[in-house]
Design a protein around this motif. Structure first.
Motif, short mmCIF file in Angstrom:
data_model
loop_
_atom_site.label_atom_id
_atom_site.label_comp_id
_atom_site.label_asym_id
_atom_site.label_seq_id
_atom_site.Cartn_x
_atom_site.Cartn_y
_atom_site.Cartn_z
N ASP A 27 0.87 -1.18 0.00
CA ASP A 27 0.00 0.00 0.00
C ASP A 27 0.91 1.23 0.00
OD1 ASP A 27 -1.82 2.04 0.39
OD2 ASP A 27 -2.95 0.96 1.93
N ALA A 30 -0.74 4.64 2.21
CA ALA A 30 -1.42 3.99 3.33
C ALA A 30 -2.35 4.91 4.10
CB ALA A 30 -0.40 3.39 4.28
N LEU A 50 3.01 -1.25 4.37
CA LEU A 50 2.40 0.07 4.22
C LEU A 50 3.47 1.14 4.21
CD1 LEU A 50 0.43 -1.80 6.12
CD2 LEU A 50 -0.88 0.29 6.22
#
Length: 90
Positions: A27, A30, A50
């Motif tokens: 991600d 995030a 993340l």
């Protein structure tokens, strides 16, 4: 942001449809960790990484997801250039 929860849910639903057996999830934006928090329920064998170029947002994600094992959820402080580099690795 309008429809934020819907967008997050639809993103996870799309991932479940296209790649239900995903092992690694990066991600790169995030923010507060909301998307990964949702995804964790549906991807029990997935490890999440993340990162976010904004330190404050990444801290919020850390706070939100601190209860999950480090093996499943990791955090990488980053800059936009590092995010581009990470995307090439996944």
């Amino acid at each position: 942001m309008p429809f934020y929860d819907t967008i997050q849910s639809e993103t996870v639903d799309l991932a479940r449809t296209l790649k239900p057996d995903v092992k690694q999830w990066l991600d790169t934006a995030a923010e507060t960790g909301n998307l990964v928090e949702i995804a964790l329920r549906f991807f029990p064998d997935t490890n999440f990484v993340l990162t976010d170029p904004t330190e404050l947002m990444l801290k919020r994600a850390v706070d939100r997801l601190q209860a999950f094992p480090e093996k499943r959820v990791r955090f990488l402080p980053s800059t936009p250039a590092k995010v581009c580099y990470l995307m090439k690795m996944f």
